[in-house]
Structures are given as C-alpha cells and as structure tokens.
Design a protein around this motif. Structure first.
Motif: not given
Length: 296
Positions: A188-193, A246-252, A273-284
C-alpha cells in the motif's frame, strides 16, 4: 530533530488545531479494521460495543496523528503534499499544547477501551498508536526504507484490538488477519511512495523508491503482494473462514496482483497511484468477504 525555521508562530489557535490534525481518514480505516475483526469473532453483534470500539480506535489513531503532525512539521514544509498541514504552515515555537492534545486523545481512547471492554483492548490500542507515533515517525521514518514495514504494525494491532473486545485470549483468526494487514501495508505505502518519490527525495526521507528506484521498488511490491495474497488464504486453509471468504480472497488477490504486474512493467508515478488505490480496493473486498462469510 532538525530545528524549525523561525516563522512567526502564535500560540496554537483553534484554526490550527482543526480536524486535519486528527487524520480522520486513517482513523476511520483503523476503526473499520477493528470493527471487521470484531464481527469475525462475535456470535452476536452489540451495537453499543461497535460504537465504543470505533470511538476508542479513532481516538487512539488521532493521538498518533497529532504527534506525527507535530514531529514531522519540519519535513512536511518541504513536501508539496504536506506543506499546507496546519503545523507545517503556521509553525509552533511553544508546542506543548499539541503534545497535551495527543496525550489526551490517547488517554481517552485507552480509558474507553478499559471501561467498556478489557485491558487487552487498551494494550493493543496503545501499541498501535505507539508504533505509528514513535516506532515509525521518530525511530524509523528518517533512517531506513524499512520504516513502513515495522511502523505498519499499527494496522495489525487494530485487528487484535477488535478481536480482544470479544475475546481477550489469543485466537487463531485475528492473528492470521493481523498477518494479512502486516503484508498489506508495504504494498500500500510503497505504491504511494512511488507516486510521491520526488517529495520524499526533497525531504530526505528514505522511502523505498528513493533508495532503490522505481523499478526495483515495483519488484519489491510485487513480491510482497505475493506474500500478502498467500497469507490471505491462511484463514481458509486453517478452517477459520469458509468458501465465501476464499472466493473473495482469490478474486481480490488476483485483481491486485494484476495491478502490481502493470506497475512492474510501467513503474511510473501514475501507475504507483493506481496501485495505491488498488490496494485499498483489495482490502475493501477482503473485509466484505470476511463479513459475508461469518454472516452467511
């Protein structure tokens, strides 16, 4: 700590002590993490408990945020993203007010945790604030690219606090979810960095992309995300969560790895920046999968 430049600095005003000091978006994420952990453990949901848990976690997070604003006000002035933060913009020669505010917020959060739950919740709340405010901000941020790896344990302690509000004993599921949060934080943070590399470079903060460059940082992110996705499967593997999770973990996880692969191939500010946003979608999505699994 480098000295603060001599800018005219009146005593802390109510305008300076605004909500921005509390970093409520981070506090909301910390509270959400604790709430999801609570829901994963609770047989019956107590709305009052959810309210007090959320408030305690927000107060604990806010205390470390205020301290971070105070301690980093010198380097915040050097970075475009943070130059307009209240303490960076106005400066403070007499800053004891801010430290008392941070202490008061932490004491309030810890007191709520002890009064409505148990001392174990309070300990995890305190450790989360300590790791962000002291371990990350004071000890590591300006010294090593490993800063966010260890400092990011604040999120893991939020998981443990949420679970302890239901059961103060050590349980397998929250420990596994805390491991997931541990691996999520660097990606998450290295993407922002990567996106903010020039800012960190200007301030002399050794974030990973500053130290090794964008290409190698993207490689570290990809490898870390492989560990993250692998760790996210452990709650299912050990029978703590079921097929919905499991389905959610594999999909995200699959979608996030695709984002990481794009960053690896094109390690630009925009892709960071796109990967940073993707990390938040993943966690959501992962959080939704946890709640859906324990509910249905």
């Amino acid at each position: 700590m480098p000295p603060i430049s001599s800018i005219p600095s009146p005593a802390l005003s109510t305008k300076a002590c605004d909500l921005e000091l509390l970093k409520l978006r981070i506090g909301g994420m910390i509270a959400l993490t604790a709430v999801v952990s609570y829901l994963s453990m609770a047989e019956r949901v107590n709305i009052a408990h959810l309210f007090w848990l959320t408030l305690a976690m927000v107060l604990g997070s806010a205390s470390s945020a205020v301290f971070n604003h105070w301690y980093d006000r010198d380097i915040d002035r050097m970075m475009e993203r943070t130059a307009n933060r209240p303490l960076a913009k106005r400066g403070l020669n007499n800053s004891s007010h801010v430290l008392w505010l941070a202490a008061g917020l932490l004491l309030s959060g810890v007191s709520i945790a002890v009064w409505f739950f148990n001392p174990i919740v309070a300990i995890h709340l305190f450790l989360g604030a300590f790791f962000y405010g002291v371990v990350y901000t004071v000890w590591l941020k300006r010294r090593t690219w490993m800063n966010i790896v260890l400092g990011g344990l604040a999120g893991s302690f939020a998981v443990m606090a949420g679970a302890a509000s239901v059961n103060p004993g050590l349980c397998a599921l929250p420990m596994l979810l805390a491991l997931v949060l541990f691996f999520w934080t660097p990606s998450h943070f290295w993407s922002l960095a990567i996106h903010l590399k020039e800012d960190y470079q200007k301030a002399g903060v050794p974030m990973l992309p500053v130290v090794v460059g964008e290409q190698k940082a993207a490689r570290y992110i990809f490898l870390n995300t492989i560990l993250l996705v692998s760790a996210s499967l452990l709650p299912w593997y050990f029978g703590q969560l079921g097929m919905i999770y499991l389905a959610g973990a594999l999909l995200s996880g699959g979608l996030f790895l695709m984002e990481n692969w794009r960053l690896l191939r094109t390690p630009t500010r925009e892709m960071g920046w796109r990967n940073f946003l993707g990390s938040m979608r993943y966690l959501g999505v992962l959080f939704l999968a946890i709640v859906a699994d324990v509910t249905f």
